[in-house]
Write a protein that holds these residues in place. Structure first.
Motif, mmCIF file in Angstrom:
data_model
loop_
_atom_site.group_PDB
_atom_site.id
_atom_site.type_symbol
_atom_site.label_atom_id
_atom_site.label_comp_id
_atom_site.label_asym_id
_atom_site.label_seq_id
_atom_site.Cartn_x
_atom_site.Cartn_y
_atom_site.Cartn_z
ATOM 1 N N UNK B 64 0.846 -1.192 0.000
ATOM 2 C CA UNK B 64 0.000 0.000 0.000
ATOM 3 C C UNK B 64 0.884 1.246 0.000
ATOM 4 N N UNK B 65 0.623 2.136 -0.938
ATOM 5 C CA UNK B 65 1.365 3.393 -1.016
ATOM 6 C C UNK B 65 0.471 4.518 -0.502
ATOM 7 N N UNK B 66 0.991 5.242 0.483
ATOM 8 C CA UNK B 66 0.236 6.364 1.055
ATOM 9 C C UNK B 66 1.015 7.655 0.871
ATOM 10 N N UNK B 67 0.311 8.742 0.920
ATOM 11 C CA UNK B 67 0.917 10.067 0.823
ATOM 12 C C UNK B 67 0.936 10.698 2.210
ATOM 13 N N UNK B 68 2.158 10.890 2.747
ATOM 14 C CA UNK B 68 2.308 11.478 4.083
ATOM 15 C C UNK B 68 2.122 12.991 3.968
ATOM 16 N N UNK B 69 0.868 13.394 4.031
ATOM 17 C CA UNK B 69 0.540 14.790 3.728
ATOM 18 C C UNK B 69 1.062 15.764 4.779
ATOM 19 N N UNK B 70 1.470 15.228 5.940
ATOM 20 C CA UNK B 70 1.995 16.128 6.982
ATOM 21 C C UNK B 70 3.520 16.222 6.950
ATOM 22 N N UNK B 71 4.175 15.485 6.065
ATOM 23 C CA UNK B 71 5.639 15.423 6.107
ATOM 24 C C UNK B 71 6.282 16.671 5.494
ATOM 25 N N UNK B 72 7.448 17.003 6.004
ATOM 26 C CA UNK B 72 8.245 18.114 5.483
ATOM 27 C C UNK B 72 8.961 17.633 4.212
ATOM 28 N N UNK B 73 8.691 18.276 3.091
ATOM 29 C CA UNK B 73 9.252 17.837 1.806
ATOM 30 C C UNK B 73 10.595 18.491 1.489
ATOM 31 N N UNK B 74 11.021 19.419 2.343
ATOM 32 C CA UNK B 74 12.258 20.151 2.045
ATOM 33 C C UNK B 74 13.487 19.515 2.682
#
Lengths: 142, 142
Positions: B64-74
């Motif tokens: 299962x692939x999820x999108x960690x919408x709270x994660x810091x992408x920088x």
């Protein structure tokens, strides 16, 4: 101009972090998945992401996520592994590249690291495919 | 209005296909990864994608692939597993949720399927996390 809506939770936008270089030039030539491949190729990461490669070292197995930019995103049923004798199955029960978000997950062995370039074996990915993530492979817990 | 640029190769846009329901409500409560979790939860897939679930059946292991919408992408360097004694390492050598494209890869066991809802064990994902893909787990080749 970046569109702020691209970073919304509804439709987050992926950043391409690099490109696969391989000798697999046509979809017909690609192994069906990585466990069947001993092909060698190179992951070329964009310089702005090189810092993130610190700790990716020779001998490790990495999990590489690619974006299958040629895949059909509208298809929800496929013949598993292209075998029409098997009947149709939902894409989420297969490894088909066709799916709403065509993200490939491959486990590749690191053969060499030179700056932004990672030589890997086990490649099952078309030349020119965009890379979106690299992870450490988790060790099995006992 | 959809933005046609979202589907470009440069910044492809993800379609959210569903949502995780779990009893993990805070990041601090999440297991560090799925091999360490025996938690049970539900994957709720949007009705327009239900057809893609045909063949996802009880007893299978799914990726299962999820999108960690709270994660810091920088962030490009982290302390592995949050352990500051270990020094910094590139995110691509870790399983940190912080990375340019915060896509989590989890292997979950299917306990039940009821229409658009899949009950799973092995969950390591926060309640409310968007789901972007489900795949069959590849069998090991001999």
């Amino acid at each position: 101009m970046p569109n702020p809506m691209q970073d919304s939770i509804q439709e987050p936008a992926l950043h391409i972090i690099g490109t696969v270089h391989s000798d697999i030039l046509r979809i017909e030539d690609a192994p069906k998945f990585h466990a069947e491949s001993d092909r060698i190729g190179t992951l070329e990461i964009l310089p702005e992401y090189q810092e993130g490669l610190d700790g990716v070292t020779v001998g490790k197995t990495i999990v590489v996520l690619c974006w299958f930019h040629q895949a059909d995103r509208e298809v929800l049923r496929v013949h598993p592994r292209g075998d029409k004798s098997k009947g149709l199955r939902g894409v989420f029960a297969t490894r088909s590249p066709m799916r709403p978000n065509p993200i490939a997950v491959s486990e590749l062995k690191v053969l060499a690291v030179d700056g932004c370039r990672i030589e890997v074996s086990g490649l099952d990915i078309l030349d020119g495919t965009p890379i979106v993530d690299i992870k450490n492979k988790p060790e099995k817990s006992s």
